[in-house]
Scaffold this motif. Structure first.
Motif, PDB file in Angstrom:
ATOM      1  N   PRO A 226       0.826  -1.216   0.000  1.00  0.00           N
ATOM      2  CA  PRO A 226       0.000   0.000   0.000  1.00  0.00           C
ATOM      3  C   PRO A 226       0.857   1.262   0.000  1.00  0.00           C
ATOM      4  O   PRO A 226       1.918   1.312   0.639  1.00  0.00           O
ATOM      5  CB  PRO A 226      -0.798  -0.124   1.308  1.00  0.00           C
ATOM      6  N   ARG A 228       0.872   4.728   1.399  1.00  0.00           N
ATOM      7  CA  ARG A 228       0.209   5.501   2.445  1.00  0.00           C
ATOM      8  C   ARG A 228       0.380   6.996   2.205  1.00  0.00           C
ATOM      9  O   ARG A 228       1.134   7.427   1.335  1.00  0.00           O
ATOM     10  CB  ARG A 228       0.794   5.120   3.818  1.00  0.00           C
ATOM     11  N   ARG A 232       4.375   6.974   2.021  1.00  0.00           N
ATOM     12  CA  ARG A 232       4.990   5.971   2.890  1.00  0.00           C
ATOM     13  C   ARG A 232       4.536   4.581   2.460  1.00  0.00           C
ATOM     14  O   ARG A 232       3.414   4.402   1.976  1.00  0.00           O
ATOM     15  CB  ARG A 232       4.604   6.222   4.358  1.00  0.00           C
ATOM     16  N   GLY A 234       3.296   0.820   3.040  1.00  0.00           N
ATOM     17  CA  GLY A 234       2.644  -0.040   4.004  1.00  0.00           C
ATOM     18  C   GLY A 234       3.307  -1.403   4.054  1.00  0.00           C
ATOM     19  O   GLY A 234       4.339  -1.641   3.406  1.00  0.00           O
TER      20      GLY A 234
END
Length: 324
Positions: A226, A228, A232, A234
């Motif tokens: 993911p 983020r 960022r 995940g």
């Protein structure tokens, strides 16, 4: 055949041996009526010239931008098969003998931006050349981001909305991120799921559905990471497994379903959203160590580098059944 060509083929033979040694039978099952029709070899490449096709990006008109792994080149292949060299990247002073795993300079991932810019990855084992390069029509190739010389930048993905590029390193087990304008790369993820088990780890990469999807060649996995807030990373999620030798992949447009190349097993597989797999193309269709796959509408393009077969590097084309 030139001395350089002989060296390339010897290096390829060594890589082939390593690939076969680490490859396990794919867990895909044959399908009685596959999703691909009109399967044909569209273009043959020159093995002795190092034209081992590694990665592909498609233009709207069906033109393919292709990297040649052992020739340091990026080429354009028109829908009718005519080929034009767009750029030849500079040779390292030592000939690339310190390039990790391979021992020769390697052009790998490629993407095409909406403004016509082509981004390409280059691994040489030297600090002055390894990294992300930008190709602009009419200008000389320019390195816009340096990457570690002891790594092997391989897969390249573009998030057009965020204007970020994501780069997999198959040796260092890292995903790097860098803006499309270039600059200092950031280690976006170093999760253990990206690491190799002795040959090559993190490989193909695509941005899709709010996540970066990555394959791991050694571990035979397709991962979803993911993206983020604040760009960022995940925690990686394993979406499919049991496919050692998995290289590049492309989404079909049917949710999270993908087509993926299995290099040493010489297969193209369909991975459905639930992780189940089925073989849709193999050696009978002309695959010779497939490295990359791309889709433009219903048109499917598959590159074969002939790493282990050493016979016929090629571009295969087909149609995805059921697509308009």
């Amino acid at each position: 055949m030139s001395e350089r060509s002989n060296k390339i083929l010897k290096a390829v033979a060594l890589v082939a041996a390593a690939t076969m040694a680490t490859a396990l039978p794919a867990h895909a099952t044959p399908t009685a009526s596959g999703p691909l029709t009109d399967v044909r070899i569209a273009t043959h490449f020159d093995l002795s010239a190092g034209q081992l096709p590694e990665n592909i990006a498609l233009l709207r008109d069906g033109t393919a931008i292709v990297t040649f792994a052992a020739a340091r080149q990026v080429a354009e292949v028109a829908p009718g098969g005519a080929m034009r060299i767009l750029a030849t990247l500079p040779a390292p002073a030592d000939g690339g003998v310190h390039t990790p795993v391979l021992g020769f300079p390697l052009t790998t991932g490629v993407v095409h931006a909406p403004d016509g810019t082509v981004f390409v990855l280059y691994a040489t084992g030297t600090a002055d050349l390894t990294g992300l390069w930008r190709l602009i029509p009419g200008k000389a190739p320019q390195r816009i981001a340096a990457l570690p010389a002891d790594g092997l930048p391989n897969g390249l993905a573009l998030d057009r909305h965020a204007r970020q590029l994501y780069i997999t390193d198959s040796v260092l087990g890292t995903v790097w991120t860098v803006p499309t304008t270039g600059g200092t790369p950031t280690a976006w993820s170093t999760a253990p799921e990206l690491a190799s088990t002795g040959f090559l780890g993190a490989n193909g990469a695509k941005a899709h559905g709010g996540a970066l999807w990555v394959t791991n060649l050694d571990k035979g996995t397709l991962l979803r990471i993911p993206i983020r807030l604040g760009n960022r990373a995940g925690a990686p999620q394993v979406k499919a497994s049991g496919m050692t030798g998995i290289d590049d992949f492309a989404f079909t447009g049917r949710g999270n379903e993908v087509l993926a190349t299995l290099n040493a097993p010489n297969e193209l597989v369909r991975i459905q959203s639930d992780g189940t797999t089925s073989t849709v193309l193999d050696t009978d269709d002309g695959l010779q160590n497939p490295t990359s796959v791309a889709l433009r509408g219903k048109d499917v393009y598959v590159l074969s580098a002939a790493y282990t077969t050493a016979t016929d590097p090629n571009l295969l084309r087909a149609r995805l059944h059921g697509r308009r």
